[in-house]
Design an enzyme around this catalytic site. Structure first.
Site, short mmCIF file in Angstrom:
data_model
loop_
_atom_site.label_atom_id
_atom_site.label_comp_id
_atom_site.label_asym_id
_atom_site.label_seq_id
_atom_site.Cartn_x
_atom_site.Cartn_y
_atom_site.Cartn_z
N ARG A 64 68.62 -21.02 -15.64
CA ARG A 64 67.65 -20.03 -15.12
C ARG A 64 67.75 -18.69 -15.84
NH1 ARG A 64 69.34 -22.69 -10.32
NH2 ARG A 64 67.67 -24.00 -9.47
N LYS B 11 57.72 -12.28 -24.04
CA LYS B 11 56.90 -13.47 -23.82
C LYS B 11 57.52 -14.64 -24.57
CE LYS B 11 52.10 -12.13 -22.93
NZ LYS B 11 50.73 -12.24 -23.46
N GLU C 191 48.06 -8.56 -36.83
CA GLU C 191 48.62 -8.01 -35.59
C GLU C 191 48.87 -6.51 -35.72
OE1 GLU C 191 48.84 -9.32 -32.74
OE2 GLU C 191 48.92 -11.50 -32.97
N LYS D 48 53.37 -1.79 -29.19
CA LYS D 48 53.70 -2.88 -28.28
C LYS D 48 54.78 -2.48 -27.29
CE LYS D 48 54.35 -7.76 -27.76
NZ LYS D 48 54.35 -9.11 -28.37
N GLU E 80 52.02 -8.54 -17.66
CA GLU E 80 50.61 -8.68 -18.01
C GLU E 80 49.69 -8.66 -16.79
OE1 GLU E 80 48.79 -10.97 -21.76
OE2 GLU E 80 49.31 -12.33 -20.14
N ARG F 286 48.88 -4.97 -20.40
CA ARG F 286 49.42 -5.77 -21.50
C ARG F 286 48.37 -6.70 -22.10
NH1 ARG F 286 55.41 -8.57 -21.93
NH2 ARG F 286 55.08 -9.52 -23.97
N ASN G 142 46.12 -8.74 -26.43
CA ASN G 142 45.44 -9.99 -26.75
C ASN G 142 44.10 -9.76 -27.44
OD1 ASN G 142 47.32 -11.92 -25.63
ND2 ASN G 142 46.70 -11.21 -23.61
N HIS H 140 42.59 -12.48 -29.54
CA HIS H 140 43.36 -13.70 -29.35
C HIS H 140 42.63 -14.80 -28.59
CE1 HIS H 140 46.52 -11.18 -30.83
NE2 HIS H 140 47.44 -12.12 -30.68
N HIS I 214 43.14 -17.99 -30.60
CA HIS I 214 43.92 -19.13 -30.16
C HIS I 214 43.09 -20.41 -30.15
CE1 HIS I 214 47.27 -16.74 -27.86
NE2 HIS I 214 47.47 -16.79 -29.17
N HIS J 157 48.32 -17.92 -37.70
CA HIS J 157 47.96 -17.21 -36.48
C HIS J 157 47.22 -15.91 -36.79
CE1 HIS J 157 48.31 -15.46 -32.47
NE2 HIS J 157 48.86 -14.39 -33.01
#
Length: 366
Positions: free
Chosen positions: A127, A149, A191, A233, A243, A247, A251, A254, A258, A270
């Site tokens: 965990r 992330k 980015e 960032k 998010e 946040r 994206n 994206h 994606h 990417h």
């Protein structure tokens, strides 16, 4: 606040705090900072790296071992093939065989796929155990390695399985970019430029002033671009770790990006897909009245100046739309996009009309 804390290769290494969550060190010759990022009490470390980076990973492992740590190297597949549940399960098995406890740690040495995978494995083993990221691509330095992330891909989409797991630290050694293929440096700039559009227009100005220098690993301007993008960032993540909304501005480009990646079987880089997605988002903003002609044109000009794509093939919108409907940012049947309401002012666009979406796509393909 940021702090210059020493000279590395003629430019001071920079420590950028991500709020109170963790620090990011950016500089040259800073691999010796990795051990110091680990929490007190760590005795064993698993260094996860792609198969093609064994020499670099061993350098990191040797530096860790020199501090008295027991280090195990674990090689994984290259690129998106690493972000697979079977690869994660293989790493879990290694951790089990080595009897790693909660006071042990993972170090990720590689690009964004490796930091995503290793971060996810660290988040889920017992965990949660500590992880330090050592990104080796421009893309990973300014995006994937910072902010916590983590994730793996499934047949249904990219990063649909994952967790928020804040790293203990991130070390960006710019010297590793020496061996990065030029096309990967260019892709990573997508980015960086995203951060310019959503928050720090100075990034755009620096690239526009000398696009060629922005793509050279040893250019002082590239170091500044990395620092500025990481700072953007870091500030966003510190304010919104999980998010809730802010946040989501990271994206930008994206949602379609994606979808392009998945549709093309992750064969496209990417950053290239994100560049296409940013032009689409700019066209959406233009269609809805929040992006003027000059800002729309600036997207295409600055992306093209460094060699990023600004168009996409016609006739694929329905397939892309089906993928976007499964995007993490969607809510029910409502598509959500990040668009600009003027430069450096990102906003959310929810449920745009189908005609607007298709018009934006037509402009992208034109």
């Amino acid at each position: 606040m940021t702090a210059h804390d020493g000279e590395d290769g003629g430019r001071a290494a920079l420590t950028i705090p991500v709020g109170s969550l963790h620090d990011v060190v950016v500089g040259r010759g800073v691999l010796d900072r990795v051990a110091g990022m680990l929490p007190p009490g760590v005795a064993r470390v698993m260094v996860v790296h792609p198969q093609g980076l064994e020499t670099y990973a061993r350098t990191v492992a040797d530096l860790l071992a020199a501090t008295g740590l027991t280090v195990h190297l674990a090689a994984v597949e290259e690129a998106e093939a690493a972000k697979d549940v079977h690869v994660a399960a293989r790493l879990w098995a290694v951790l089990g065989e080595l009897a790693f406890t909660r006071t042990d740690a993972v170090v990720a040495v590689g690009g964004g796929t490796v930091t995503d995978l290793a971060g996810f494995v660290a988040a889920t083993w017992l965990r949660g155990v500590s992880v330090v990221h050592v990104p080796t691509t421009l893309l990973a330095m300014v995006d994937a390695a910072v902010g916590g992330k983590t994730g793996i891909n499934t047949a249904e989409g990219k990063n649909l399985v994952g967790a928020f797991h804040t790293p203990a630290g991130v070390v960006c050694d710019l010297d590793v970019l020496r061996t990065l293929p030029h096309a990967d440096v260019v892709a990573g700039l997508a980015e960086v430029l995203k951060c310019g559009f959503i928050a720090d227009p100075r990034i755009l100005e620096l690239v526009e002033a000398d696009p060629g220098a922005a793509t050279r690993w040893d250019a002082p301007v590239l170091a500044e671009l990395v620092e500025r993008a990481v700072r953007v960032k870091a500030e966003v993540v510190a304010a919104d770790l999980r998010e809730s909304f802010l946040r989501e501005i990271l994206n930008y480009g994206h949602t379609l990006g994606h979808a392009v990646e998945q549709l093309e079987g992750y064969r496209r880089r990417h950053g290239e897909a994100v560049a296409i997605g940013m032009v689409f988002a700019a066209e959406l903003g233009h269609a809805t009245g929040t992006v003027d002609d000059a800002l729309l044109a600036r997207h295409r000009s600055v992306l093209a100046a460094v060699g990023l794509p600004t168009t996409y093939a016609p006739g694929r919108f329905d397939d892309l739309l089906a993928v976007m409907a499964r995007d993490k940012k969607s809510r029910g049947a409502t598509l959500r996009f990040v668009v600009l309401d003027g430069l450096a002012n990102p906003v959310r666009l929810e449920g745009p009309d189908d005609r607007v979406l298709r018009g934006a796509y037509a402009a992208l393909t034109g």
